[in-house]
Structure formats: structure tokens, C-alpha cells
Scaffold this active site. Sequence first.
Site, PDB file in Angstrom:
ATOM      1  N   HIS A   1      34.410  28.552  35.505  1.00 44.20           N
ATOM      2  CA  HIS A   1      33.990  28.998  36.832  1.00 44.20           C
ATOM      3  C   HIS A   1      32.482  28.857  37.055  1.00 44.20           C
ATOM      4  O   HIS A   1      31.987  29.038  38.157  1.00 44.20           O
ATOM      5  CB  HIS A   1      34.405  30.476  37.014  1.00 44.20           C
ATOM      6  CG  HIS A   1      34.346  30.962  38.419  1.00 44.20           C
ATOM      7  ND1 HIS A   1      33.321  31.753  38.888  1.00 44.20           N
ATOM      8  CD2 HIS A   1      35.190  30.778  39.473  1.00 44.20           C
ATOM      9  CE1 HIS A   1      33.541  32.044  40.159  1.00 44.20           C
ATOM     10  NE2 HIS A   1      34.654  31.460  40.537  1.00 44.20           N
TER      11      HIS A   1
ATOM     12  N   TYR B   1      29.664  29.322  53.305  1.00 43.71           N
ATOM     13  CA  TYR B   1      29.374  30.328  52.291  1.00 43.71           C
ATOM     14  C   TYR B   1      27.869  30.552  52.211  1.00 43.71           C
ATOM     15  O   TYR B   1      27.076  29.648  52.462  1.00 43.71           O
ATOM     16  CB  TYR B   1      29.845  29.877  50.906  1.00 43.71           C
ATOM     17  CG  TYR B   1      31.331  29.889  50.673  1.00 43.71           C
ATOM     18  CD1 TYR B   1      32.242  30.028  51.713  1.00 43.71           C
ATOM     19  CD2 TYR B   1      31.837  29.738  49.377  1.00 43.71           C
ATOM     20  CE1 TYR B   1      33.610  30.019  51.484  1.00 43.71           C
ATOM     21  CE2 TYR B   1      33.198  29.732  49.135  1.00 43.71           C
ATOM     22  CZ  TYR B   1      34.079  29.868  50.191  1.00 43.71           C
ATOM     23  OH  TYR B   1      35.430  29.855  49.947  1.00 43.71           O
TER      24      TYR B   1
ATOM     25  N   ARG C   1      31.441  42.610  48.711  1.00 46.83           N
ATOM     26  CA  ARG C   1      32.080  42.066  49.901  1.00 46.83           C
ATOM     27  C   ARG C   1      33.557  42.437  49.999  1.00 46.83           C
ATOM     28  O   ARG C   1      34.065  42.774  51.062  1.00 46.83           O
ATOM     29  CB  ARG C   1      31.951  40.537  49.912  1.00 46.83           C
ATOM     30  CG  ARG C   1      32.386  39.887  51.220  1.00 46.83           C
ATOM     31  CD  ARG C   1      32.677  38.411  51.033  1.00 46.83           C
ATOM     32  NE  ARG C   1      33.938  38.186  50.352  1.00 46.83           N
ATOM     33  CZ  ARG C   1      34.180  37.189  49.496  1.00 46.83           C
ATOM     34  NH1 ARG C   1      33.216  36.362  49.192  1.00 46.83           N
ATOM     35  NH2 ARG C   1      35.352  37.053  48.938  1.00 46.83           N
TER      36      ARG C   1
ATOM     37  N   HIS D   1      28.906  35.060  49.213  1.00 39.94           N
ATOM     38  CA  HIS D   1      29.480  34.514  47.983  1.00 39.94           C
ATOM     39  C   HIS D   1      28.562  34.636  46.770  1.00 39.94           C
ATOM     40  O   HIS D   1      29.016  34.565  45.634  1.00 39.94           O
ATOM     41  CB  HIS D   1      29.843  33.038  48.222  1.00 39.94           C
ATOM     42  CG  HIS D   1      30.708  32.439  47.166  1.00 39.94           C
ATOM     43  ND1 HIS D   1      30.239  31.553  46.222  1.00 39.94           N
ATOM     44  CD2 HIS D   1      32.031  32.603  46.897  1.00 39.94           C
ATOM     45  CE1 HIS D   1      31.227  31.189  45.430  1.00 39.94           C
ATOM     46  NE2 HIS D   1      32.320  31.805  45.805  1.00 39.94           N
TER      47      HIS D   1
END
Length: 283
Positions: free
Chosen positions: A18, A51, A147, A175
Site C-alpha cells: 500500500h 483526492y 475522515r 486522503h
Amino acid sequence: MERAGVQVVYGFVNMKTHAKLSLVVRRENGVLKSYAHFGTGNYHPATAKVYTDLSFFTCDPALCQDAGYVFNYITGYAKPASFKKLGVAPISLRRRIKKLVTDEIEHAQAGRPAAIWAKMNALVDEEMIDLLCTASQAGVKIELMVRGICCLRPGIPGYSDNIRVKSMVGRFLEHARIYCFGNGHAMPSQHTKVYIGSADWMGRNFDQQIMVANLRDERQSWVLHADGTYHRISNAPDVFAAHDYFMHNPSLSGRGKALQQKLAAQDEQHAPLVKKSRKRKAK
């Protein structure tokens, strides 16, 4: 990409990769030079338009070396013994974050300023929630912007009363993950330890994925209460809106350390002229 000659590595079978990271090594004047880019968002043209993310481009030798260790780990399964500056999951990120929170607890207990500012998409990891509540009880002032899912209830007397949680929902999808620790000084400060990365504070991010590690907004922000409900701070047109600000100020590059170095260089250039001018006046 493979047909074009690019070697594509898919990483570990049992873990999701990731991290948003790139490393360039090239020869300059006969010497190898490394450049690393660390981001909180994907290298994707569609998400880049909707984003909000951060990126950090550097030639710092320690960071570049750590980036090389990460790629060696992913491509060759060679687990690094340590990292100089990066916190990398599942190797060291959880341990690094716990140490930083514990340091703030010790600062508070010693009577020094102690604060944590953190921005993420989700906060669900039980161990980290318990540690944040322990920090709150010790007197650490904690500001969180989460968020999405937040399993921590702020404002509970004697438990989480020093924790404030906001969620920002606006034109763009929040993000970026940012973690700031006061390090014994009131924030903001040059002594603050600041981390950016791709990891939320979730069990899977700390333990099962490869990770590399705007509280002022009012118009698009919602505050989480102890009973689990949210309320909007303000929808007035004259209050500060982070998305509007960054649309009109798209880059903060060169406004920090680089600006200080530039001004210092200008001062050095002007210093001989000032000395000459004083000598002429003396005559």
C-alpha cells in the site's frame, strides 16, 4: 509495462503493498545520486483530481537508503534489520507510533508541553485507541481529523476529555495521513516530529500491509461528540475552508526550510555591501 521492458513485481502473497514510494538512482558527474519520492496518494491521474494528498521529494541520503531497503524487502524478501528515518509496516510502524505517543506522555508528566495532531481516514485499532486515551489522561492535548470510521469516543470525562475529533467532508476526498508530535514543545514548532504516509491507524495497516509513514478548517468540518454524534462547525461563507485555500495555494514548496536558506544566502550577499557603505560614512 512488461512489454515495454519494465520489471513488474507484485509483492507479497499474504500482504497488500500500500506504500506510495518511488526511488531514482542516476549517475551525476561520475557519482551515483539517489532521489526518493514519498506520497500519501496513488500515482493515478483520476484520483489526483479529486483526492487531497501530500508528497515529499528528497535526495536525503538516509531517506533514500531506507527507500532502497523497502524495495529490497518487497522484491527480494530480505527483511531490513532497521530503518534510519522511515516507519515501515509490518516491521516497525506500530512500534514507532507507540514510542512517539509514549514520549508525549512522558513530556506531559514532566510538565513540558505535550500534543499530538493526527490526520487519517480511519481510527479503529484498539491498542492505539487505548494508548491515545492513556495519553489524554496524562494531559496530552490530542487533535484528530478522521475522515471516516472513528471508534474512539472523545470528550469522556477522566478518559478522553483531552481528545478532539473532527471529520472534514467537502469538494475533495481527504486522503492524506499526517502525524505530528510536539516533542516537548508547543505546536506548531520547528521541533515538532512530522510524519506523512499511507497508513491509517487500523490493525491491517500496522500488521498486514506494506506501509511507509488541516485541523484549522471550519466550513467543511464536523465535530465528533462523546455520544457518537457529529455536528457541523459552521457553514458560513466567511469562515476558513481548507479546500478553497489549497485550490488558490496549490503548492507550499519553497516556503519552509528552502525559503530560510534562500533568505540567509541573500543576507550573506548583501553583508559586504552594508560593510562598504558603513566605511564610506565613517570617512
